[in-house]
Write an enzyme that holds these catalytic residues in place. Sequence first.
Site, short mmCIF file in Angstrom:
data_model
loop_
_atom_site.label_atom_id
_atom_site.label_comp_id
_atom_site.label_asym_id
_atom_site.label_seq_id
_atom_site.Cartn_x
_atom_site.Cartn_y
_atom_site.Cartn_z
CG LEU A 168 43.44 31.13 43.92
CD1 LEU A 168 44.19 30.65 45.14
CD2 LEU A 168 41.93 31.04 44.15
CD GLU A 169 41.37 36.37 37.67
OE1 GLU A 169 41.51 35.59 36.72
OE2 GLU A 169 40.58 37.33 37.66
CG HIS A 170 39.45 37.63 44.38
ND1 HIS A 170 38.78 38.78 44.08
CD2 HIS A 170 38.94 36.67 43.58
CE1 HIS A 170 37.86 38.53 43.15
NE2 HIS A 170 37.94 37.26 42.83
#
Length: 570
Positions: free
Chosen positions: A395-397
Amino acid sequence: MERVPNGRRRPRSWLGGVVAALAAGALSVGGMGGVAQAADINVAKNAGFEAGLANWSCSGGSGAVVGSPVRSGAGALKGTPAGQDNARCSQSVAVQPNSTYTLSAWVQGGYAYLGASGTGTTDVSTWTPGESGWKQLTTTFRTGASTRAVTVYTHGWYGQSAYLVDDVSVFGPDGGGGGDPDPQAPGTPAGLGVGAVTSSSVALSWNAVSGATGYNVYRDGTKVQTANGTSATVTGLAAATSYQFQVSATNAVGESAKSAAVSGRTAPGGGDPGGPAVPRHALTGYWQNFNNGATVQKLRDVQAQYDIIAVAFADSTATPGQIVFNLSSALGYSGVAEFKSDIAAKKAAGKSVIISVGGELGNVTINSDASATAFANSAYALMQEYGFNGIDIDLEHGINSTYMTKALRQLSAKAGSGMVLTMAPQTIDMQNTGTEYFKTALAVKDILTVVNMQHYNSGSMLGCDGQVYSQGSVDFLTALACIQLEGGLDPSQVGIGVPASTRGAGSGYVSPTIVNNALSCLTRGTNCGNFKPSKTYPSLRGAMTWSTNWDATAGNAWSNAVGPHVHALP
């Protein structure tokens, strides 16, 4: 991880290197020393951030109070610079005219400044270019003949990583505002719950208590261990047995009452129902469930060097936390049954096939108990339906460590101890143990397989020695991996993530030779660059790449070179 054509996206803009102009902010003050009198006190309010941001004002919402890492108490200030905001946090303190004050604070993380303005004489500041552990900054100032209030402040630096501050002190004569009240024993912990269980252990977690510096864990009324954070795993238990657990909070003043008891029952003894075991040194590759210009593969085509195959990606739904998997029609499968057959064949060959959640374009929001449960239930349903034997968190957010931890523990309790759990945070997510990703990794350490940080699409970052390193070098790989190795993860839980080819990421590609040199440096102390770790980590897990498809596009050059090197590590 990228889905866009050619695997490219615009790299984030980070301020690289050490900025010489920072030195202009470090003012030295001489001849201002003074001897503390009996009436001298710390005139700063909420100096340890135990009351959140009370009495403090931070620019642009850049400041927040975190529960870890802290130097003392239960809170510390975390300032996160962004754009033209250097994350300045300040408060006005009441002072006496014509008086000397000693200003100090403990800092950690990125560039950190400490100063005082409005003194009526010479304003002062001091700074450090970044610290991997707590360091005290100290300076002194003298107030003017009519000065009754002084602004004390701290801030970071533009484009640099977040900094942490704790235990601020403005020590001198009371200006009429007094200081913080005397400390008290912490309150009783709430929210005690049972997480993953095995035949010999029970995992526990609870809510943080303001003012607590530690916690005691009780089993059937007897203290069995202590914990610094809000989770613990009680081991050495008998199989198929129920136990009562309680926790209390502690600090320098004393211990709270015990929490309400919860019951936990260990699993029956016997074999592990999970898939094949991950080897001591493993190669991880992401397999693309889409066509973005890289070689299209069926799962059966994934190169044999890969030990962990992360299927990218699961999709989110309208229900917060819930995930599903949609097999792409662009891959040439006749249907889902053929795909499931490929998974079974890879597992039969000793490979772990896991479902990855997130990526550059994907986002799953897990920020409540309901969404954590929805995630665990839906992820376990996919594992049962397709045969995945684990999950990858990419998860990059942004993630919420509290609820992500709950989600993963619920999933582990369903899937059993054979579940493979991997993570692929970005470099900024693992700069220190106070980030949400790092906190999550540490909170699930007992069920975590490996963290393969993405050493790309980044820019210059701090290493574990406090120095700034640029991506694309052996030093960048080793000095950043060192943060995790020295920050609480076991070496077997650390891997190096890089692109498989120049087309696999927007920036940060390094040749397989550099990857192998970094692995040798960390495990054997050989082939290092300018940075050489103080010790070796022979059990380092290995390496990861985005992606098996881009690897195939480049003639399998990455896996053919890095795979045998990983498998030959000590």
